[in-house]
Design a protein around this motif. Sequence first.
Motif, PDB file in Angstrom:
ATOM      1  N   PRO A 102       1.089  -1.198   0.015  1.00 42.31           N
ATOM      2  CA  PRO A 102       0.478   0.079   0.162  1.00 42.31           C
ATOM      3  C   PRO A 102       0.918   0.941  -0.162  1.00 42.31           C
ATOM      4  O   PRO A 102       1.711   1.080   0.143  1.00 42.31           O
ATOM      5  N   SER A 106      -3.049   3.824   1.449  1.00 47.20           N
ATOM      6  CA  SER A 106      -2.738   3.374   2.755  1.00 47.20           C
ATOM      7  C   SER A 106      -3.503   4.398   3.717  1.00 47.20           C
ATOM      8  O   SER A 106      -3.966   3.657   4.231  1.00 47.20           O
ATOM      9  N   ARG A 109      -7.095   4.324   3.610  1.00 40.91           N
ATOM     10  CA  ARG A 109      -6.818   3.196   4.131  1.00 40.91           C
ATOM     11  C   ARG A 109      -7.744   2.711   5.780  1.00 40.91           C
ATOM     12  O   ARG A 109      -8.324   2.154   6.440  1.00 40.91           O
TER      13      ARG A 109
END
Length: 128
Positions: A102, A106, A109
Motif C-alpha cells: 500500500p 494507505s 485505508r
Amino acid sequence: MATVEASGSDGKGQGVETPVTYYRLEEVAKRNSSKDIWLVIHGRVYDITRFLNEHPGGEEVLLEQAGADASESFEDVGHSSDAREMLKQYYIGDVHPNDLKPESGSKVRSLRKITRAKVAGRIGFSPS
Ligand code: HEM
C-alpha cells in the motif's frame, strides 16, 4: 514472470484484450545498472534504460532509484503531465499482486478502518 489476460476471459465483444506481464520485485531489483535499469512507479514497472541519458533531471537521480520503487521521489519532484505521459513509452508491466504494497492510498485505508471500528462500536453500544 507471468503473462495473463488483463480482463475478461471469453474474448468476445470486449475489444482488444491487452495481456499484462507481472514482475516480482525481486526481478525488478536486478535491473539496477545503467546498462539495464527498471523502476517501479505506482505499481507499474518501467524499463527506462533508453531514457537514462534523456532525463531532464539527469541520470544520477534515476540510478539512485534503480531497481526500486521510485513512486515517492517521482511525486516529490512534482513532474509535469508531459512527464507522466512519457512514462507510457517505458511501461513493460505491473508489479506482481503479491508484491504490491500500500502506498499513497494507505492513509485513506487506515482512516476507513478507524471509521469502521467507530461505527462498529456505536452499533455495539446501541440497545437491541
Ligand atoms: C521514467 C520516469 C521519469 C520520467 C519519464 C521523468 C521525466 C521528467 C521530465 C519530462 C522532466 C522535466 C520537467 C517536467 O516535465 O516535469 C523531469 C525532471 C526532473 N526529474 Fe524526472 N522523470 C522520471 C523519473 C524521475 C525520478 C524517479 C526522479 C527522482 C528520483 C526524477 C527527478 C527529476 C528531477 C530532479 C527533475 C528536474 C526538475 C527541475 O529541474 O525542475 N525523475 N523528469
